[in-house]
Enzyme design. Structure first.
Site: not given
Lengths: 139, 138, 102
Positions: A86-87
């Site tokens: 997940v960024c």
């Protein structure tokens, strides 16, 4: 039962740009990932960006007769040792936190789902460099 | 394996106007981070994506961050190929004069200032896509 | 090596199919998925547009997305192939890169 990997098998990177339920992107990406694994390919990384980071919260409670996309991803990750990233920048904007981030930002809890990890955009570029194909799912 | 042999051609395709959605901003964030990886990076501005490069963007009335100046800094990040589709401009009543001037200093040419914006015909865009290793669209 | 282009929005709503078809090179493949499948129905106004795309390119539709929208193979315009997710993966393997027209 998966067949053994062979010479023609590739390493895929997958990008998911949208959250669950509103858009089909995450469902499509999940089904693509499963099909690729069934054919013996490798999924190098699934990178969740933009609203796609919302796939990584364990706090979703969809109705019982609906699919639970977060759980589907977590289970796929568990079964195939997938790297679900997940960024961090996108996650911070949208309130997706792991324990470290929650502590660092002074928030009272974290919500990252099992099998997901929060990391930087460099992980997306690295996936592009290392994968044979990068496939983007979005709106 | 040397770093050089892993150098890939990355193309970022931008087809959306800025501000109505976050895609343009978050795409730019990928480009900036990606610059550290020293790949061969090109940006394509097609369809409403050409509006990302419009000069004189003023977001003070909509409460959204004006990130358009960041495009002008791309040269410092070694991102120097911003292809703008000629047909997309024309269909929207725009010319390259409506866009921000974006340039870079070419250290191999006595730091001469050169334009980063390259107006490309659709047929050139087709060739550009065909020569990439990685195509990212948001 | 050619490119696999994916389109996931209805051409009745958005211009992504049109843009995709305008940017095809010889031998490229197009996959219509999610809402884009509605553009492949016979009798629809985008059938001619698809036919006019480069003759050397193949157009496929993702079967589960077609079925989900109440259509069958028979409903597809002539010359359009039907693939499942495995076929989608095969297309990604057979082409050098995947370009999503979001």
């Amino acid at each position: 039962m998966l067949r053994a990997r062979g010479d023609r098998d590739l390493r895929f990177g997958i990008v998911v740009n949208e959250g669950p339920y509103t858009h089909q992107a995450s469902d499509s990406a999940y089904r693509f990932a499963r099909a690729a694994l069934e054919k013996g390919h490798e999924i190098l990384r699934v990178f969740f960006y933009h609203d796609g980071v919302n796939n990584g919260t364990r706090f979703t409670v969809p109705p019982q007769d609906d699919r639970n996309l977060q759980r589907q991803w977590s289970e796929l990750a568990e079964a195939h040792k997938l790297d679900l990233v997940v960024c961090i920048a996108a996650a911070q904007r949208r309130g997706i936190l792991d324990a470290n981030e929650a502590k660092r930002q002074g928030k009272d809890g974290d919500n990252i789902a099992p099998g997901f990890r929060i990391s930087g955009l460099g992980q997306l570029i690295e996936a592009g460099i290392q994968a044979d194909r990068l496939v983007v799912f979005g709106d | 394996m040397t770093g050089q042999s892993k150098r890939k051609k990355f193309l970022y395709i931008n087809r959306r106007a800025p501000h109505g959605t976050i895609y343009a901003l978050e795409s730019l964030e990928v480009v900036l981070i990606g610059a550290a990886f020293e790949q061969d990076v090109s940006l394509a501005f097609i369809d409403d994506g050409v509006y990302q490069l419009m000069a004189g963007q003023d977001t003070s009335g909509i409460g959204v961050k004006n990130f358009s100046k960041t495009y002008r800094a791309l040269g410092d990040y070694e991102v120097r190929k911003l292809y703008v589709e000629r047909e997309s401009l024309a269909e929207r009543g725009l010319t390259v004069e409506d866009l921000m001037p974006i340039s870079f200093e070419d250290e191999e040419d006595d730091y001469a200032e050169k334009p980063s914006i390259l107006v490309a015909d659709r047929s050139e865009m087709v060739r550009l896509i065909a020569e990439q290793d990685v195509v990212l669209s948001f | 090596m050619p490119t696999l282009h994916t389109v996931n929005k209805s051409p009745y709503e958005r211009s992504s199919l049109r843009s995709c078809l305008d940017h095809l090179a010889e031998g490229d493949s197009v996959l219509m998925m999610e809402d884009a499948v509605v553009g492949a129905r016979r009798g629809g106004k985008f059938v001619e547009v698809l036919k006019a795309a480069r003759p050397s390119c193949t157009v496929s539709v993702l079967a589960p997305d077609l079925a989900a929208r109440g259509m069958k193979a028979d409903d597809l315009a002539e010359g359009i192939a039907l693939v499942d997710y495995g076929g989608f993966v095969d297309l990604a393997v057979a082409n050098a890169r995947v370009c999503a027209w979001l």
